[in-house]
Design a protein around this motif. Structure first.
Motif, PDB file in Angstrom:
ATOM      1  N   GLY A  60      35.585  31.282  63.022  1.00  0.00           N
ATOM      2  CA  GLY A  60      34.965  30.048  63.469  1.00  0.00           C
ATOM      3  C   GLY A  60      33.869  30.267  64.497  1.00  0.00           C
ATOM      4  O   GLY A  60      33.465  29.335  65.188  1.00  0.00           O
ATOM      5  N   TRP A  61      33.358  31.498  64.587  1.00  0.00           N
ATOM      6  CA  TRP A  61      32.330  31.818  65.580  1.00  0.00           C
ATOM      7  C   TRP A  61      30.920  31.616  65.059  1.00  0.00           C
ATOM      8  O   TRP A  61      29.979  31.519  65.830  1.00  0.00           O
ATOM      9  N   ILE A  62      30.774  31.570  63.732  1.00  0.00           N
ATOM     10  CA  ILE A  62      29.496  31.215  63.112  1.00  0.00           C
ATOM     11  C   ILE A  62      29.804  30.274  61.962  1.00  0.00           C
ATOM     12  O   ILE A  62      30.955  30.181  61.504  1.00  0.00           O
ATOM     13  N   GLU A  63      28.765  29.572  61.493  1.00  0.00           N
ATOM     14  CA  GLU A  63      28.936  28.699  60.343  1.00  0.00           C
ATOM     15  C   GLU A  63      27.651  28.678  59.530  1.00  0.00           C
ATOM     16  O   GLU A  63      26.560  28.838  60.091  1.00  0.00           O
ATOM     17  N   PRO A  64      27.797  28.487  58.208  1.00  0.00           N
ATOM     18  CA  PRO A  64      26.591  28.399  57.379  1.00  0.00           C
ATOM     19  C   PRO A  64      25.878  27.072  57.636  1.00  0.00           C
ATOM     20  O   PRO A  64      26.508  26.081  58.034  1.00  0.00           O
ATOM     21  N   VAL A  65      24.587  27.079  57.415  1.00  0.00           N
ATOM     22  CA  VAL A  65      23.758  25.891  57.579  1.00  0.00           C
ATOM     23  C   VAL A  65      23.245  25.499  56.201  1.00  0.00           C
ATOM     24  O   VAL A  65      22.801  26.359  55.439  1.00  0.00           O
ATOM     25  N   ALA A  66      23.308  24.222  55.881  1.00  0.00           N
ATOM     26  CA  ALA A  66      22.795  23.747  54.596  1.00  0.00           C
ATOM     27  C   ALA A  66      21.309  24.085  54.492  1.00  0.00           C
ATOM     28  O   ALA A  66      20.558  23.936  55.453  1.00  0.00           O
ATOM     29  N   SER A  67      20.915  24.564  53.313  1.00  0.00           N
ATOM     30  CA  SER A  67      19.531  24.961  53.112  1.00  0.00           C
ATOM     31  C   SER A  67      19.159  24.777  51.656  1.00  0.00           C
ATOM     32  O   SER A  67      19.974  25.018  50.764  1.00  0.00           O
ATOM     33  N   ALA A  68      17.934  24.349  51.432  1.00  0.00           N
ATOM     34  CA  ALA A  68      17.432  24.214  50.064  1.00  0.00           C
ATOM     35  C   ALA A  68      16.965  25.563  49.521  1.00  0.00           C
ATOM     36  O   ALA A  68      16.758  25.718  48.327  1.00  0.00           O
ATOM     37  N   GLU A  69      16.825  26.538  50.405  1.00  0.00           N
ATOM     38  CA  GLU A  69      16.383  27.866  49.994  1.00  0.00           C
ATOM     39  C   GLU A  69      17.529  28.651  49.374  1.00  0.00           C
ATOM     40  O   GLU A  69      18.693  28.301  49.531  1.00  0.00           O
TER      41      GLU A  69
END
Length: 107
Positions: A60-69
């Motif tokens: 839980g120290w990082i998380e993905p970010v929504a991206s269109a790429e």
């Protein structure tokens, strides 16, 4: 005289390097690899990086970010920022102890 630190091996923790990179802002994997090499001189293989990303995400120290790429960016979480702060404080204590002991030399 040439520096001999390379003979000692790598003194890095990939998770720490990733957290430091992401503390600056969100990045995708290849951008992290370049950033980490720039600030630390450590060259990471993609497999090494992605293994660390998976472990950091599980904690839980990082998380993905929504991206269109096609590339998947990540960002540090508040828990990751706190963990990074704790680790950096530990490294500062280690650095102070090491510097003091090097200055004292052999007994």
């Amino acid at each position: 005289m040439a520096r001999r630190t390379q003979e000692l091996g790598r003194f890095t923790d990939v998770a720490l390097l990733v957290l430091i990179s992401l503390a600056e802002g969100q990045k995708h994997g290849y951008r992290m690899i370049g950033d980490i090499e720039e600030f630390s001189g450590t060259s990471l293989e993609p497999g090494t990086l992605y293994g660390a990303l998976m472990r950091l995400e599980e904690r839980g120290w990082i998380e993905p970010v929504a991206s269109a790429e096609r590339r998947k960016p990540y960002r540090i979480t508040p828990g990751g920022r706190a963990a990074l702060g704790e680790q950096l404080a530990t490294l500062r204590r280690i650095e102070r102890a090491g510097s003091t002991r090097v200055a004292l030399g052999p007994a």
